[in-house]
Structure formats: structure tokens, C-alpha cells
Motif scaffolding. Structure first.
Motif, short mmCIF file in Angstrom:
data_model
loop_
_atom_site.label_atom_id
_atom_site.label_comp_id
_atom_site.label_asym_id
_atom_site.label_seq_id
_atom_site.Cartn_x
_atom_site.Cartn_y
_atom_site.Cartn_z
N TYR A 170 -2.08 2.08 0.43
CA TYR A 170 -0.75 1.41 0.42
C TYR A 170 0.29 2.80 0.59
O TYR A 170 1.36 2.33 1.36
N LEU B 213 0.10 5.15 3.87
CA LEU B 213 0.66 4.36 5.54
C LEU B 213 2.11 3.74 5.54
O LEU B 213 2.67 3.88 4.80
N ARG C 21 -6.24 -2.21 4.93
CA ARG C 21 -5.10 -1.42 4.44
C ARG C 21 -6.27 0.64 4.92
O ARG C 21 -5.75 1.00 6.04
N PRO D 65 1.81 -2.75 7.47
CA PRO D 65 1.11 -2.19 6.34
C PRO D 65 0.87 -3.28 5.25
O PRO D 65 -0.13 -3.88 4.29
#
Length: 339
Positions: free
Chosen positions: A117, A120, A175, A167
């Protein structure tokens, strides 16, 4: 009697040098008192780590949180400055490279981050994230860049239609696949996998591990696989190094370590591996009660002795060195039990 044939003795092919060689790596962070105060000590996050990885192999680096695993991986890539030591990537001294030389060398070494998380950029599309390195290194642009990005997404199990999405539109597993595609963009030879599955569900973990194994076979990749879960490392690593308080305390081929671990700390880590049957329990050792020691003020002698259920009197005085155990040169442990 059988006749002995004369003639030249066939020579064995010379062993290939390791792709990555790390010698006596140290990363110490200064501890300062106040805003303008002087240095009052050092956090020895990595304190004399040495290992090597052959081309196409995987070394698992395991240990508790705070033992220095991630710092080791990031120091190797020069994301964190080293205090001392030597890192050779295919014979090239990583720490001796100038900024321009390091940029060229970075094409051959990449990283997959732990947090799918936070790693990106939420303001960039998937296509921009995966293809950014191609632009920075001047390898592709325009339609060619789009084609390479589409191929990378297919390799990691995603559809090229995802290129224009952001994302936040993806799950954690998706992801992480995007992060893997980004790491593959420059066709590196070495990838540092910094706990790449620890933030994912168990079922997704297996998918990502299988993907990494398939990519390694297909592309000839070399992995430094960092994890705190020994059951995960058993699935992917050829060799395992166990780290405690900035030092490697045991290292062996994966099958040897899991079949015949010798260091008490490794036994304790084995005891923490959950079994499918709740009525069963790993029969190794439990650590003594108490918190891990401070890396600012490590204990004298063996750093594990305050928590070790097998500690001897000399363990609090003498620091054990890595030495072969069971007559094997490829299995070493730093423990006075085997002197």
C-alpha cells in the motif's frame, strides 16, 4: 585386478563466483542527545554480516522484527549508507561506485518492498509506476514503453487493461504484483525481497511465492528473501541465514537447517511455526521471558544468552564466532554448545 587406465585426469569445471558477496557489513546509526547534542552511542543495526548468493539461487534472511534484516537489504542496495564492509555485485564494488556508475548498476539490482500500500505512489497510474524506470534509464518511450509495461503486467498475472488505473483500485495481492512488475522492468539480476508477503492473506501469500519462483526459473533471477516467518522461507529459499541483534547466528542449506537446526535461537523460532493441528506443537525450545535486548546496549558475550534456555556460564563473557557444526562446512552456527 582391474587395470588402471592412464591418461589425463578430467578436470571438474570451476565453480562460478557468487553473484552477490557481502563481507563484514556494518550499519550503525548514531544516537544523539538533544537537538544540538553530541553522539552518545550507536544503534548497531547490522554488525558484521557476511554471506554470498550464487546466480539463480535464493538466500533467506530470517529473524525477529528489529534484528537488522531490512537494514541489511537496504544497505546492500545503498538505500542506507554503510558504516563498514564490502558488497560485490558480480565483482563490482557497490560502495565504490560514483553516482553515475551507481545509476547504471541499479539496473541490475532492485527491491520489492514489504508494504504493497505504501510503496506505490497513489497519484500515478499503474502504467506510470511500472514504466517509470524505463523512462529514467532511457530504455524505452512511447508505444515501445507501453508494450513493455503490458508484457510485464501479463508476466505477474495482471491484465494490460490495468495500466490506466490507480493503486487504490486494487487489492493488496494485486498491488504487490504491481510492485513485482516494477522491480522486473529493468531486467535485474538481483532482487531484494523485503518481506514481500507478510502483509498479505495466507492464500495470497502462496500465490505470490509461486509467482516469484516461476519468475526466478524463467528469468534466472537471484533473490535475497527477507522474512520473519520461517515457514514462508522454507518454501522458496535454497539457503537460510538466521539473524539476531545485527549478526548472523546460523546459516545452512534450507533442508539442513529445517531438518537439523543447531542454534538455540533457531530452535525457538522453529517453535513459533504454527501447525495445522491445534493439538500439536513444535517440540523445540521456548525463549526465556523478557524483551529482546537493546541494540544500543547489547549484552556482553553472546547477545542471545539472556533469553537462551541453554545458556552456559561462559555465554555471558565470551562472544561466540560462526563455526562449522556436524562436520559440515556449509552449516555454521555461533554457539558455545559446539566448541
Amino acid at each position: 585386478m582391474t587395470a588402471v587406465q592412464s591418461g589425463p585426469v578430467p578436470m571438474r569445471p570451476a565453480a562460478k563466483p557468487p553473484l552477490l558477496m557481502v563481507e563484514n557489513l556494518k550499519t550503525h546509526f548514531p544516537v544523539r542527545r538533544g537537538l544540538f547534542g553530541g553522539t552518545i552511542g550507536y544503534v548497531k543495526a547490522v554488525d558484521g554480516v557476511s554471506f554470498s548468493i550464487a546466480q539463480g539461487q535464493t538466500l533467506g534472511l530470517v529473524g525477529e522484527s528489529g534484528c537488522g534484516k531490512t537494514t541489511t537489504g537496504r544497505t546492500i542496495l545503498r538505500l542506507i549508507p554503510a558504516t563498514a564492509g564490502l558488497v560485490l555485485l558480480d565483482g563490482q564494488d557497490v560502495f565504490a561506485q560514483s553516482e553515475s556508475e551507481l545509476r547504471r548498476l541499479r539496473r541490475h539490482m532492485q527491491i520489492i518492498f514489504q508494504d504493497p500500500y505504501g510503496s506505490l505512489n497513489p497519484r500515478m497510474t499503474v502504467g506510470s509506476i511500472v514504466g517509470e524506470a524505463l523512462t529514467v534509464h532511457g530504455l524505452a518511450a512511447g508505444a515501445e514503453r507501453q508494450e513493455i509495461v503490458a508484457d510485464l503486467l501479463r508476466r505477474v498475472g495482471l491484465t494490460p487493461d490495468y495500466m490506466n488505473r490507480y493503486p487504490h483500485e486494487f487489492s493488496g495481492g494485486q498491488r504487490q504484483r504491481i510492485g513485482i512488475a516494477r522491480a522486473l522492468a529493468l531486467r535485474p539480476r538481483l532482487i531484494v525481497c523485503d518481506e514481500p508477503v507478510s502483509a498479505l492473506d495466507v492464500s495470497i501469500q502462496a500465490q505470490i511465492l509461486n509467482l516469484l519462483e516461476d519468475l526466478q526459473t524463467e528469468l534466472g533471477l537471484t533473490y535475497l528473501f527477507i522474512a520473519h516467518d520461517l515457514s514462508v522461507v522454507a518454501h522458496i529459499a535454497d539457503e537460510v541465514a538466521v539473524m539476531y541483534l545485527g549478526r548472523i547466528v546460523e546459516k545452512a542449506p534450507s533442508d539442513v537447517l529445517y531438518g537439523n537446526a543447531r542454534h538455540p535461537y533457531t530452535w525457538c523460532l522453529m517453535s513459533a511455526i504454527p501447525l495445522p493441528d491445534p493439538k500439536q506443537r513444535q517440540k523445540f525450545l521456548d525463549m526465556r521471558e523478557g524483551e529482546p535486548p537493546s541494540p544500543i546496549h547489547p549484552p556482553s558475550g553472546c547477545p542471545f544468552h539472556p533469553r537462551c534456555p541453554k545458556a552456559l556460564n561462559r555465554c555471558s563473557i565470551e562472544t561466540p564466532m560462526l563455526k562449522p557444526v556436524d562436520g559440515r562446512t556449509d552449516h555454521v552456527a555461533a554457539c558455545h554448545l559446539y566448541d
